[in-house]
Design a protein around this motif. Structure first.
Motif, PDB file in Angstrom:
ATOM      1  N   LYS A  29      70.671 -23.363  39.610  1.00 46.64           N
ATOM      2  CA  LYS A  29      69.416 -23.935  39.109  1.00 46.64           C
ATOM      3  C   LYS A  29      69.201 -25.344  39.640  1.00 46.64           C
ATOM      4  O   LYS A  29      68.120 -25.676  40.133  1.00 46.64           O
ATOM      5  CB  LYS A  29      69.420 -23.954  37.584  1.00 46.64           C
ATOM      6  CG  LYS A  29      68.174 -24.591  36.976  1.00 46.64           C
ATOM      7  CD  LYS A  29      68.311 -24.721  35.466  1.00 46.64           C
ATOM      8  CE  LYS A  29      67.122 -25.454  34.860  1.00 46.64           C
ATOM      9  NZ  LYS A  29      67.281 -25.660  33.404  1.00 46.64           N
ATOM     10  N   THR A  30      70.226 -26.184  39.534  1.00 43.85           N
ATOM     11  CA  THR A  30      70.183 -27.542  40.071  1.00 43.85           C
ATOM     12  C   THR A  30      71.562 -27.910  40.604  1.00 43.85           C
ATOM     13  O   THR A  30      72.588 -27.374  40.170  1.00 43.85           O
ATOM     14  CB  THR A  30      69.767 -28.593  39.015  1.00 43.85           C
ATOM     15  OG1 THR A  30      70.644 -28.496  37.885  1.00 43.85           O
ATOM     16  CG2 THR A  30      68.337 -28.390  38.568  1.00 43.85           C
ATOM     17  N   VAL A  31      71.566 -28.831  41.554  1.00 44.54           N
ATOM     18  CA  VAL A  31      72.803 -29.404  42.078  1.00 44.54           C
ATOM     19  C   VAL A  31      72.732 -30.909  41.894  1.00 44.54           C
ATOM     20  O   VAL A  31      71.773 -31.545  42.328  1.00 44.54           O
ATOM     21  CB  VAL A  31      73.005 -29.067  43.564  1.00 44.54           C
ATOM     22  CG1 VAL A  31      74.288 -29.716  44.080  1.00 44.54           C
ATOM     23  CG2 VAL A  31      73.060 -27.565  43.777  1.00 44.54           C
ATOM     24  N   GLU A  32      73.733 -31.456  41.228  1.00 43.50           N
ATOM     25  CA  GLU A  32      73.838 -32.903  41.051  1.00 43.50           C
ATOM     26  C   GLU A  32      74.965 -33.423  41.936  1.00 43.50           C
ATOM     27  O   GLU A  32      76.094 -32.930  41.867  1.00 43.50           O
ATOM     28  CB  GLU A  32      74.132 -33.255  39.596  1.00 43.50           C
ATOM     29  CG  GLU A  32      73.040 -32.831  38.630  1.00 43.50           C
ATOM     30  CD  GLU A  32      73.346 -33.213  37.191  1.00 43.50           C
ATOM     31  OE1 GLU A  32      72.458 -33.067  36.344  1.00 43.50           O
ATOM     32  OE2 GLU A  32      74.492 -33.637  36.925  1.00 43.50           O
ATOM     33  N   VAL A  33      74.660 -34.385  42.773  1.00 44.41           N
ATOM     34  CA  VAL A  33      75.657 -35.028  43.618  1.00 44.41           C
ATOM     35  C   VAL A  33      75.669 -36.505  43.272  1.00 44.41           C
ATOM     36  O   VAL A  33      74.636 -37.181  43.348  1.00 44.41           O
ATOM     37  CB  VAL A  33      75.345 -34.838  45.110  1.00 44.41           C
ATOM     38  CG1 VAL A  33      76.454 -35.461  45.957  1.00 44.41           C
ATOM     39  CG2 VAL A  33      75.182 -33.361  45.448  1.00 44.41           C
ATOM     40  N   ILE A  34      76.822 -37.007  42.863  1.00 43.10           N
ATOM     41  CA  ILE A  34      76.963 -38.401  42.456  1.00 43.10           C
ATOM     42  C   ILE A  34      78.018 -39.054  43.335  1.00 43.10           C
ATOM     43  O   ILE A  34      79.163 -38.604  43.383  1.00 43.10           O
ATOM     44  CB  ILE A  34      77.357 -38.520  40.974  1.00 43.10           C
ATOM     45  CG1 ILE A  34      76.290 -37.860  40.089  1.00 43.10           C
ATOM     46  CG2 ILE A  34      77.543 -39.984  40.575  1.00 43.10           C
ATOM     47  CD1 ILE A  34      76.635 -37.848  38.623  1.00 43.10           C
ATOM     48  N   ASN A  35      77.623 -40.093  44.067  1.00 40.96           N
ATOM     49  CA  ASN A  35      78.574 -40.864  44.862  1.00 40.96           C
ATOM     50  C   ASN A  35      79.289 -41.870  43.964  1.00 40.96           C
ATOM     51  O   ASN A  35      78.707 -42.425  43.040  1.00 40.96           O
ATOM     52  CB  ASN A  35      77.869 -41.596  45.997  1.00 40.96           C
ATOM     53  CG  ASN A  35      77.353 -40.650  47.052  1.00 40.96           C
ATOM     54  OD1 ASN A  35      77.800 -39.508  47.154  1.00 40.96           O
ATOM     55  ND2 ASN A  35      76.409 -41.106  47.853  1.00 40.96           N
TER      56      ASN A  35
END
Length: 710
Positions: free
Chosen positions: A142-148
């Motif tokens: 549904k969604t992809v969260e990418v956090i650096n």
């Protein structure tokens, strides 16, 4: 001619179009379809509470399923390579995709934490996730969260360089059924995905997905290099079809996720010109979740996690060089069981408090697999460890505009069992303990401008395969008559400071600038020991996994500018730069940086990532252009023997996508990967040669998809 075509497509997409593009399920019902091509404003992976994305600690990118399906994204590798500033895709000759973050691109992926709806799916035996990044099976996301940046106080060990959370679809958001068929014109690939969602009451829904892909592959261009005798073999092919099955069930307070996949990398990875192999990864994961309200302001959440994984390699030998030599299959298996409890309360004015604990058991073995059979070279090593964590965080709102948070976490790993050939190891690692913290603040000076400042820590315990190899190699050194021993591995740690400014200019423009400064301590990676006695190198000629014995300091910036003149028209430009600020001499043995200047060895200094898209023909046609630019990696005048000359050129890759909406139920999409047919290779773990393992990255590939919704 090629450049003219690309320039024409780019200029066309800048002109505004009109919105339509129907979306399934919840979006149609709630009328928020205008978020289709915009970043979702809420992120759930950065803290214990959902947080507005531009106010959450760290820099994050969130992409929805609709954004993914209407773009050039086919795999998770594409998503990181084209859309996330601060991320770089390179290659390992044996394991495949390597994910580098903010300058750090080593020999493993264990520094980027990967989750499936918050469930930890990292391989702790074999240095993180590899095969997942190249799989084109994203239909249930549904969604992809990418956090650096690090996120240890929420996610623990492994959340050091950044994290990826794939949030699955549900029967509430995606009702009805959908099927998609994709065919690859060059690699003769066939992909089929289908799903079904059902809502049967308030907070009651069910979703199931199945997908599979196979490919015959292509014969890539041959490398014209006298030092690299590359044989003619297929690339972009699978030894076995890859598939994935997943489901999500919500029933009032009960939430249950389950998935089973078998991923197999294509055959463009190999150690030499005469032997290549496919890497396979099979996993079964289950994650139950139950939330109990405690009054009107408090809640208690119980989360379980079970994960069973097999990971190995299928070695294929050239019969012209090794006549009669049979293929071999290696295996490493592991299982995880976790129980996490989180207590949340908002009973105190202006406070959001969260506290909890985690207890987990992990088992590793090389003698047999949970799912894989036919292993010809099983190992004789098994191990177990248990881990315990306690954590808490308080988010305090001084006002609606000014918010601060502070959190702390304590983790402990106890190595319970380590056996080789049925015998306990004489020496096993000491129990590892680590405390981490986070302090963050956000200030909204006006509705258009937000400032953020954060100090975060991350850490990672050594993976079990690293511990095993230290023990095995030390035994070999003693057997060879040497008294010198490699020291035990220590947890690596990252201290990171970030400052971010987000600025909206009217409703059309947004600018986001992020500055970071990182200090790595005891960095884990593959390299030689600088104090290794003469003669020992014959016992371990390739070095071994080790700590850096020094600090690595780096800094840089990430800048993103977006222009959205219309709902389905957007142009986005991202720039990234990182450099070594200071590195202790002892850390140079890991090969991350050059000796005499502030320059990374395997990481480009500059990135530009850009996309443009718009709709035409009364919104029935959507065009999309995605492009990434990587500066050259080295200077041949200074490093003539270290780097292959092909890395003197920048790498520019452009993808083109056209999607045509036949009607509300049917659509067709054409995706052309590497439309400009870039000839610059993907840099690998060893940049001194181009690498026959990266064949196929120069080819232009076209994929045709037919999508039907019911």
């Amino acid at each position: 001619m090629k450049k003219l075509i690309l320039m024409g497509l780019c200029s066309m997409m800048v002109f505004p179009g009109q919105p339509l593009w129907a979306i399934r399920g919840e979006h149609e019902e709630t009328g928020i379809e205008e978020l289709l091509f915009q970043e979702i404003p809420v992120v759930i992976s950065a803290g214990f509470y959902e947080t507005e994305r531009r106010k959450a600690p760290g820099y994050s990118i969130v992409l929805s399923a609709e954004q993914i399906e209407s773009s050039n994204i086919r795999t998770m590798e594409d998503l990181l390579n084209f859309y996330v500033p601060g991320n770089h895709i390179s290659r390992h000759n044996g394991n495949g995709t390597l994910v580098g973050t903010r300058g750090i691109s080593g020999s493993d992926n264990a520094k980027t934490f990967v989750m499936w709806d918050g469930q930890n799916i990292m391989l702790r035996g074999f240095w993180g996730q590899f095969v997942m990044y190249k799989m084109p099976l994203l239909g249930d996301v549904k969604t992809v969260e990418v956090i650096n940046g690090p996120g240890a106080i929420v996610h623990g060990s492994g959340a050091i360089n950044g994290l990826i959370n794939m949030i699955p679809k549900s029967g509430f958001c995606y009702q009805g059924s959908r099927s998609a068929f994709e065919y690859g014109l060059q690699d003769k690939s066939v992909k089929l995905e289908t799903d079904y969602g059902l809502s049967y009451g308030v907070n009651k829904n069910f979703y199931v997905y199945g997908g599979g892909v196979d490919a015959k592959g292509i014969r890539p261009d041959k490398i014209d290099d006298p030092n690299e005798d590359v044989r003619d073999y297929h690339a972009l092919t699978y030894a076995y079809p890859a598939f994935k099955v997943s489901s999500v069930w919500n029933h009032e307070r009960v939430h249950l996720n389950a998935f089973f996949h078998r991923y197999t990398t294509d055959s463009d990875n190999s150690w030499s010109t005469f032997q290549q192999f496919q890497t396979y990864h099979t996993s079964l994961g289950v994650r139950p979740k139950y939330t109990v309200p405690v009054g009107e302001t408090d809640s208690l959440t119980f989360l379980g996690s079970c994960l069973f994984s097999d990971y190995g390699k299928h070695w294929i030998y050239s019969q012209s060089v090794f006549p009669g030599r049979p293929d071999k299959k290696t295996l490493f298996s592991e299982s995880h069981a976790e129980m996490k409890t989180i207590y949340k309360t908002t009973r105190f004015n202006n406070h959001q408090l969260a506290a909890g604990f985690l207890y987990g058991l992990r088992s590793f073995r090389r003698d047999n697999g949970y799912f894989e059979k036919g292993v010809t070279h099983p190992g004789v090593f098994c191990a177990k460890w248990s881990e315990f964590s306690v954590f808490s965080e308080d988010v305090y709102s001084f006002s609606e505009d000014f918010v601060m948070s502070a959190g702390v976490r304590y983790d402990s790993v106890m190595y319970n069992t380590m056996r080789e050939n049925g015998n306990d190891l004489a020496e096993k690692p000491d129990n590892a303990k680590k405390s981490t913290m986070r302090i963050a603040a956000s200030y909204e000076s006006n509705p258009e401008t937000v400032f953020r400042l954060s100090y975060q820590q991350g850490f990672r315990y050594p993976d079990m395969l690293s511990v095993e190899r230290i023990a095995e190699t030390n035994a070999d050194i003693l057997a060879a008559g040497y008294s010198w021993q490699m020291p035990d591995l220590r947890p690596e740690k990252l201290d990171s400071v970030e400052f971010n400014v987000s600025k909206d200019v009217g409703k059309e423009f947004n600018f986001n600038t992020n500055f970071f400064y990182n200090v790595y301590t005891d960095l884990l990676g593959w390299g030689a020991y600088p104090d290794m006695p003469s003669g020992v190198s014959a016992v371990m000629p390739w070095g071994n996994y080790r700590n850096s014995d020094g600090k690595v300091r780096s800094g840089g910036l990430e800048f993103v500018a977006s222009w959205r003149p219309k709902m389905y028209t957007e142009v986005r430009l991202a720039y990234e730069h990182s450099q070594v600020m200071n590195i202790d001499h002892e850390a140079l043995s890991l090969g991350l940086a050059a000796d005499d200047e502030r320059k990374w060895s395997r990481y480009p200094d500059h990135f530009i990532k850009m996309y443009a898209k718009s709709s035409f023909l009364n919104d029935k046609l959507l065009l999309h252009l995605g492009m990434t630019f990587e500066s050259k990696v080295t200077d041949r005048d200074k490093y003539p023997r270290t780097f292959h000359p092909d890395f003197d050129s920048p790498r520019i890759v452009a993808d083109v996508m056209a999607k045509y909406l036949i009607n509300e139920k049917y659509s067709v999409k054409l995706l052309i990967k590497n439309a400009g047919q870039s000839k610059a290779p993907i840099i690998g773990e060893w940049p001194n040669y181009r690498g026959e393992g990266f064949q196929g990255c120069f080819s232009r590939l076209a994929y045709l998809t037919f999508d039907a919704q019911f």
